[in-house]
Design an enzyme around this catalytic site. Structure first.
Site, PDB file in Angstrom:
ATOM      1  N   GLU A  35     -15.054   5.863  -0.593  1.00  0.00           N
ATOM      2  CA  GLU A  35     -16.479   5.662  -0.386  1.00  0.00           C
ATOM      3  C   GLU A  35     -16.911   6.708   0.644  1.00  0.00           C
ATOM      4  O   GLU A  35     -16.289   6.808   1.701  1.00  0.00           O
ATOM      5  CB  GLU A  35     -16.709   4.239   0.162  1.00  0.00           C
ATOM      6  N   ARG A 262      -1.514  -1.599   2.734  1.00  0.00           N
ATOM      7  CA  ARG A 262      -2.148  -0.544   3.524  1.00  0.00           C
ATOM      8  C   ARG A 262      -1.155   0.039   4.499  1.00  0.00           C
ATOM      9  O   ARG A 262      -0.222  -0.642   4.918  1.00  0.00           O
ATOM     10  CB  ARG A 262      -3.285  -1.127   4.377  1.00  0.00           C
ATOM     11  N   LYS A 272     -12.422   3.119   8.931  1.00  0.00           N
ATOM     12  CA  LYS A 272     -13.519   4.061   9.157  1.00  0.00           C
ATOM     13  C   LYS A 272     -14.559   3.471  10.107  1.00  0.00           C
ATOM     14  O   LYS A 272     -15.112   4.185  10.939  1.00  0.00           O
ATOM     15  CB  LYS A 272     -14.178   4.417   7.822  1.00  0.00           C
TER      16      LYS A 272
HETATM   17  P1  ATP Z   1     -11.681   1.734   5.682  1.00  0.00           P
HETATM   18  O1  ATP Z   1     -11.151   0.362   5.890  1.00  0.00           O
HETATM   19  O2  ATP Z   1     -11.118   2.734   6.623  1.00  0.00           O
HETATM   20  O3  ATP Z   1     -13.164   1.818   5.574  1.00  0.00           O
HETATM   21  P2  ATP Z   1     -11.610   1.738   2.884  1.00  0.00           P
HETATM   22  O4  ATP Z   1     -10.514   1.073   2.144  1.00  0.00           O
HETATM   23  O5  ATP Z   1     -12.893   1.029   2.942  1.00  0.00           O
HETATM   24  O6  ATP Z   1     -11.082   2.157   4.295  1.00  0.00           O
HETATM   25  P3  ATP Z   1     -12.251   3.651   0.896  1.00  0.00           P
HETATM   26  O7  ATP Z   1     -12.988   4.916   1.042  1.00  0.00           O
HETATM   27  O8  ATP Z   1     -12.882   2.562   0.146  1.00  0.00           O
HETATM   28  O9  ATP Z   1     -11.897   3.181   2.352  1.00  0.00           O
HETATM   29  O10 ATP Z   1     -10.766   3.922   0.382  1.00  0.00           O
HETATM   30  C1  ATP Z   1     -10.387   4.803  -0.624  1.00  0.00           C
HETATM   31  C2  ATP Z   1      -9.006   4.448  -1.042  1.00  0.00           C
HETATM   32  O11 ATP Z   1      -8.093   4.587   0.046  1.00  0.00           O
HETATM   33  C3  ATP Z   1      -8.900   3.007  -1.509  1.00  0.00           C
HETATM   34  O12 ATP Z   1      -8.176   2.964  -2.706  1.00  0.00           O
HETATM   35  C4  ATP Z   1      -8.181   2.311  -0.396  1.00  0.00           C
HETATM   36  O13 ATP Z   1      -7.443   1.234  -0.861  1.00  0.00           O
HETATM   37  C5  ATP Z   1      -7.312   3.428   0.185  1.00  0.00           C
HETATM   38  N1  ATP Z   1      -7.001   3.166   1.595  1.00  0.00           N
HETATM   39  C6  ATP Z   1      -7.864   2.973   2.604  1.00  0.00           C
HETATM   40  N2  ATP Z   1      -7.228   2.700   3.750  1.00  0.00           N
HETATM   41  C7  ATP Z   1      -5.907   2.722   3.475  1.00  0.00           C
HETATM   42  C8  ATP Z   1      -4.710   2.512   4.233  1.00  0.00           C
HETATM   43  N3  ATP Z   1      -4.756   2.209   5.535  1.00  0.00           N
HETATM   44  N4  ATP Z   1      -3.519   2.618   3.604  1.00  0.00           N
HETATM   45  C9  ATP Z   1      -3.467   2.939   2.306  1.00  0.00           C
HETATM   46  N5  ATP Z   1      -4.537   3.139   1.526  1.00  0.00           N
HETATM   47  C10 ATP Z   1      -5.757   3.032   2.093  1.00  0.00           C
HETATM   48 MG    MG Z   2     -13.958   0.421   1.285  1.00  0.00          MG
END
Ligand code: ATP
Ligand code: MG
Length: 551
Positions: A35, A262, A272
């Site tokens: 995102e 994760r 983020k």
């Molecule tokens: P955040 O919690 O930092 O906002 P998010 O999961 O909302 O992270 P996205 O941009 O939606 O961020 O994530 C893109 C991809 O990265 C998704 O498939 C998500 O599952 C993966 N991802 C995000 N954080 C992690 C992590 N700590 N370990 C492994 N994969 C991750």
């Molecule tokens: Mg997300």
């Protein structure tokens, strides 16, 4: 939580192997779906390496980069730009053009209409508070919305008018008609469209209704022919909804969602939202502050892309929640840098050394290897003259045998140069050492000193006439506690010494050094010139990581 194979060989690849073997798929298609609401961090690197790694390793496999951009209020094109740059820097290439969920808004709308036509979705007019009340709780089933049984024709009409901008934000929403008594809260008639009069970075002002994540993600996957939709464990209870949407619309492709754990990293925030708060509170200077666990921050600090890929490989993919030690990331960084980075010398906390038996007018040029184990990296010249700088910590008036540096009336070798002996020193009014007077032995140049005398200590130095001034930013972990996300006030968890700035000297040859290019400053650590602030007029070096055993 279901326990799946947690062996490092990777349960997801086992599933893929099996799908290829049984002929379920002839080709594999994955995607990385960020995102664009912040910069990518080390956790995303894990997901990138998983998804793009599969595309690299399997014949006929591809990985898309798709921006999951359904929340225009939080998103920005600068994040889109930065995310693309980070993926490329990590060394991956996406299949075809960059994709956006917003590319599919028209089709998503059509699928929503299809759900309404089939009696599988309805326009609901409960307000936020009523919706919450009707939803029930984990222990209490929800109850049906009074709008649930309105006619298909009426929902179709209202949905079209929602799109046309006739209704206020929050006054209506489109909901899937599933089961208000489901033990899975996500299945209790989830909202699939809401009204938002917001400008979108890709679609401008075309839309005033936006689809929700759970409706968008599965359909976007199916449109792109994704075979394995890999996501983190928090999406496990979204999976029934993912499957429900695809089962209830006329789309052929049914991607399989598979969840993995994760990455949690010791002393590090991987969210983020929380990283963004560090910027807002001026705790760091921006998304690419070298202390940030963002890909761009680590890059600026000097972490090689290969070290992040190696780290992702070592931590593996499982369903087990755990926290990885920061030391294991740092050791990947060191291993790559040890092999790849040329050696150089820098003095971070200088005191002057005067070689009293060296001619005042004499200037020499000594030669030094750029790498102790790799001759192909060549040699460089080092100016040498009567006055030098050494590090303040490398001289003592007296010391025990463990201190293998310069001591009054004792000898030490200058790296790539002569053996010197200290015979006197001066101090300032506070008693701080200002100068050390030494003699040198002209016979001791080179690897095999002619006199064969054994001098245990070796210290680094910089010629005092011919050098570059430099600022050094010595970084350490940003937080002192293992799990900073758990602390009530994040400021209490901060490491006050996460950045220590000092001023000293580097070799003359490093004037036009390339930003982000790694050097090992002997005995000090790995450093690189800062990509934002370093210029030939004012050199700035970031310490990437300390040497494992400094002395
Ligand atoms: P955040 O919690 O930092 O906002 P998010 O999961 O909302 O992270 P996205 O941009 O939606 O961020 O994530 C893109 C991809 O990265 C998704 O498939 C998500 O599952 C993966 N991802 C995000 N954080 C992690 C992590 N700590 N370990 C492994 N994969 C991750
Ligand atoms: Mg997300």
């Amino acid at each position: 939580m279901t326990q799946v194979d947690t062996s490092p060989s990777n349960f997801i690849r086992n599933i893929i192997d099996n799908d290829l073997k049984t002929g379920k798929h002839q080709m594999i298609q994955t995607r990385f779906p960020p995102e664009p609401n912040g910069y990518l961090h080390i956790g995303h690197a894990k997901s990138i390496c998983l998804n793009f790694g599969i595309a690299e390793d399997y014949p006929n496999a591809l990985c898309n980069l798709r921006f999951d951009d359904t929340n225009p209020l939080k998103e920005d094109v600068d994040y889109v730009r930065a995310i693309k740059e980070d993926v490329l820097w990590l060394g991956f290439k996406w299949n075809g053009n960059v994709r956006y969920s917003s590319d599919y808004f028209e089709r998503l709308y059509a699928y929503a209409v299809e759900l309404i036509e089939n009696g599988k979705a309805y326009v609901c007019e409960l307000d936020a508070e009523q919706t919450r009340e009707y939803r029930g709780t984990l222990t209490k089933p929800g109850k049906n919305s009074p709008f649930r049984e309105r006619s298909v024709a009426q929902s179709l009409d209202l949905f079209a008018r929602m799109r046309a901008g006739e209704f206020a934000e929050g006054s209506m929403m489109l909901r899937a008609k599933i089961d208000m008594t489901s033990p899975n809260m996500k299945m209790r008639d989830p909202v699939i469209y809401r009204i938002r009069f917001a400008h979108h970075h890709q679609t401008g002002d075309k839309w005033c209704i936006y689809p929700m994540y759970d409706f968008t993600h599965c359909i976007s996957d199916a449109i792109e022919g994704i075979t394995h939709s890999l996501c983190t464990l928090e999406f496990e209870d979204h999976r029934p909804l993912y499957d429900w949407v695809l089962a209830n619309i006329s789309i052929e492709c049914k991607p399989r969602q598979i969840e993995f754990s994760r990455l949690n990293l010791q002393y590090t925030l991987t969210s983020k939202r929380k990283l963004s708060a560090l910027i807002d509170e001026n705790i760091v200077t921006g998304w690419n502050d070298p202390r940030m666990p963002t890909i761009s921050g680590m890059r600026r600090r000097g972490y090689p892309a290969a070290s992040l890929r190696e780290f992702s490989k070592r931590i593996g993919i499982t369903k087990q929640e755990n926290t990885v030690e920061l030391a294991s990331l740092e050791s990947c960084v060191r291993e790559i840098l040890e092999e790849k980075s040329p050696r150089a010398m820098a003095v971070l906390d200088p005191i002057k050394v005067i070689i009293t038996n060296y001619d005042v007018d004499k200037n020499e040029t000594l030669m030094a290897p750029n790498h102790p184990k790799d001759e192909s990296m060549g040699t460089r010249s080092l100016p040498f003259s009567r006055e030098l700088y050494i590090d303040r910590a490398d001289f003592k008036e007296s010391a025990n045998k463990k201190y293998k540096r310069l001591v009054l009336d004792k000898e030490v070798r200058l790296r790539n140069a002569y053996v010197i002996r200290a015979h006197d020193f001066t101090t300032d009014a506070e008693g701080n050492i200002t100068q050390v007077m030494c003699t040198y032995d002209a016979q001791t140049l080179g690897k095999n000193p002619l006199d064969g005398r054994k001098v245990k200590g070796v210290i680094h130095w910089i010629d005092a006439k011919n050098n570059n001034k430099a600022e050094f930013r010595v970084y350490d972990r940003l937080f002192l506690i293992d799990n900073p996300a758990s602390s009530e006030n994040i400021k209490d968890a901060l490491n006050p010494d996460s950045l220590v700035t000092v001023h000293g000297f580097v070799e003359a040859g490093l004037l036009h050094v390339e930003a982000e290019k790694a050097y090992q400053f002997e005995r000090e650590g790995y450093f690189c010139a800062d990509s934002k602030d370093s210029t030939a007029e004012h050199l700035v070096f970031n310490r990437t990581v300390a040497l494992r055993a400094a002395f």
